[in-house]
Design an enzyme around this catalytic site. Structure first.
Site, PDB file in Angstrom:
ATOM      1  N   SER A   1      28.066  59.136  76.861  1.00  0.00           N
ATOM      2  CA  SER A   1      29.067  58.517  77.720  1.00  0.00           C
ATOM      3  C   SER A   1      28.385  57.500  78.615  1.00  0.00           C
ATOM      4  O   SER A   1      27.238  57.674  79.015  1.00  0.00           O
ATOM      5  CB  SER A   1      29.759  59.581  78.580  1.00  0.00           C
ATOM      6  OG  SER A   1      30.469  58.985  79.647  1.00  0.00           O
TER       7      SER A   1
ATOM      8  N   ARG B   1      58.319  36.475  40.037  1.00  0.00           N
ATOM      9  CA  ARG B   1      57.178  36.382  40.955  1.00  0.00           C
ATOM     10  C   ARG B   1      57.714  36.164  42.356  1.00  0.00           C
ATOM     11  O   ARG B   1      58.698  35.467  42.549  1.00  0.00           O
ATOM     12  CB  ARG B   1      56.216  35.258  40.533  1.00  0.00           C
ATOM     13  CG  ARG B   1      55.498  35.577  39.224  1.00  0.00           C
ATOM     14  CD  ARG B   1      54.659  34.411  38.714  1.00  0.00           C
ATOM     15  NE  ARG B   1      53.647  34.057  39.683  1.00  0.00           N
ATOM     16  CZ  ARG B   1      53.140  32.822  39.798  1.00  0.00           C
ATOM     17  NH1 ARG B   1      53.583  31.841  39.028  1.00  0.00           N
ATOM     18  NH2 ARG B   1      52.211  32.577  40.686  1.00  0.00           N
TER      19      ARG B   1
END
Length: 452
Positions: free
Chosen positions: A278, A317
């Site tokens: 930390s 498409r």
């Protein structure tokens, strides 16, 4: 993709597979395979195919100007159109006649889809190795800790005793299913794409099917029965598999991160210099691998939403739906490979504190054995009566801050059926593990390839 976050969330080899440079290499591979297949069928001259392949081998992506390609892609709508122009120009510089046959009869999506499948195949090969490594590590934990009693928890509360080996066996079993899913889907999804403008390959006259077969062989991919420009289930299946893997690793990470809580302290991620600290609290040992995996498990479902929505396409498409895959699928691959890399690392180096596991079992002063006591009494006085009696004993134990065993020993109805030695046996956590060892045996047999 941020380079700063790469070591936290991704895996280097898979990240390279989905890099811009690698994508162009796969596109060139698809163009070369197309030329060779058409030469084999007799559509283009063999000499042209040979020159196309030679330029690809000797120059590769050096034939492509990345800066101009990126600029042109914004105008063209995809990178295949300007890519083909540049690649054709490179061929033309060597042989003008051969340049006429680059990209013959194909459409942009053929090359991009095929390149995507080639990327997926190579990335899945790495992921399969990772899965096997994670599976082997989970099996090792299963064998080593099959008898180590551990608190089983439901709704984040202590439930009944299990063993740590059983938890590891469940992890292993999920990884085995992932490996099975991967093997089962390969023949469906690793499929070449070649259909031309609308999927008919009309430009190849009556030789389209022959070219498709030869093209797939060149790439060592499956040949599609039908063109799949607009049917995206293959891409979705790949992404769905990856998402399941990320979810399974996320489940494991959730388990071990909760077990790392200060008050629990039953397992810990491997230690290393600079790992898990930390910025302000020197005493902290954070589950950093779990954090990365859980972040991926949080991110991938959102990406999957885009992939699923891309299935609904217009006619032959699509407009936009196909394009959305380009952003989502590479990220899902990267997050999956990164999650697996960290899972393997943790499973192979997991620190197990058996003493704390035993300590946590005693936290409730015997309350976790209430069901065992009830089930032992039920055949004597009936289940409902047994439930009521043990429930009252639990309330008394909590109110008086006494061990449930001590309270039960004083109950006359219990004394009528059990002596203290029998009650001690009932209150042993290892005596109330059900078929856990049978389940572990089954998982281990599967790992050894034995038939159940």
């Amino acid at each position: 993709m941020s380079h700063l976050y790469a070591s936290l969330f991704y895996q280097a080899e898979v990240t390279e597979i989905f890099s811009d440079q690698a994508l162009l290499k796969y596109m060139i591979q698809a163009e070369v395979a197309l030329a060779k297949a058409q030469a084999q069928v007799g559509i283009i001259p063999e000499s042209a195919a040979a020159i196309i392949a030679d330029v690809a081998d000797t120059q590769g992506i050096q034939t492509i100007n990345f800066e101009s390609l990126a600029t042109a892609a914004g105008l063209a709508g995809n990178i295949a159109i300007p890519f083909v122009k540049q690649f054709t120009a490179a061929i033309k510089a060597v042989d003008e006649d051969a340049a006429r046959y680059v990209h013959w009869g194909a459409t942009s999506q053929d090359i991009l889809d095929t390149a995507c499948i080639l990327q997926a195949r190579d990335a899945l090969t790495i992921i399969e190795v990772q899965l096997n490594n994670a599976y082997a590590a989970a099996i090792e934990l299963t064998e080593k800790y099959r008898d180590q009693v551990l608190m089983g928890r439901t709704w984040l509360q202590q439930g009944l005793p299990i063993t740590f080996g059983h938890k590891a066996a469940r992890w292993a079993d999920s990884l085995k299913r992932d490996l099975e899913r991967l093997e089962q889907m390969k023949s469906r999804v690793l499929t070449a794409q070649l259909g031309g403008a609308v999927g008919s390959l009309a430009s190849l006259l009556d030789q389209g099917s022959e070219v498709v077969e030869a093209y797939a062989v060149q790439l060592n991919l499956s040949a599609a029965t039908c063109t799949w420009h607009g049917e995206r289930d293959r891409i979705v299946e790949i992404a769905n598999f990856l998402a399941i893997v990320v979810g399974n690793t996320g489940k494991m990470a959730r388990d071990w991160s909760l077990m790392m809580q200060t008050e629990i302290a039953e397992v810990f991620e491997p230690t290393a210099k600079g790992r898990g600290g930390s910025s302000t609290m020197p005493h902290k040992r954070n589950p950093v691998a779990a954090a990365s995996i859980l972040a991926a498990a949080n991110r991938v479902p959102a990406l999957m939403s885009s992939i699923y929505q891309s299935m609904v396409q217009e006619h032959e498409r699509s407009l936009g739906s196909w394009h959305a895959e380009w952003l989502s699928l590479p990220d899902i691959f990267n997050l999956c490979a990164g999650s697996l890399e960290r899972t393997v690392e943790v499973l192979q180096g997991l620190e197990v504190n058996a003493q704390n596991m035993q300590r946590n079992i005693e936290t409730t002063q015997g309350l976790i054995m209430a069901e065992a006591m009830m089930m032992a009494l039920a055949p004597k006085i009936g289940r409902l009566n047994a439930h009521h009696l043990v429930e009252q004993a639990c309330k008394q134990a909590v109110a008086e801050q006494r061990h449930l065993y001590a309270v039960v020993c004083e109950i006359e109805q219990v004394q009528q059926h059990f002596n203290r030695e029998q009650l001690q046996q009932i209150f042993k956590p290892e005596s109330y593990l059900g078929n856990i060892q049978d389940q572990i045996d089954a998982v281990l047999k599967d790992a050894k390839g034995e038939v159940k």
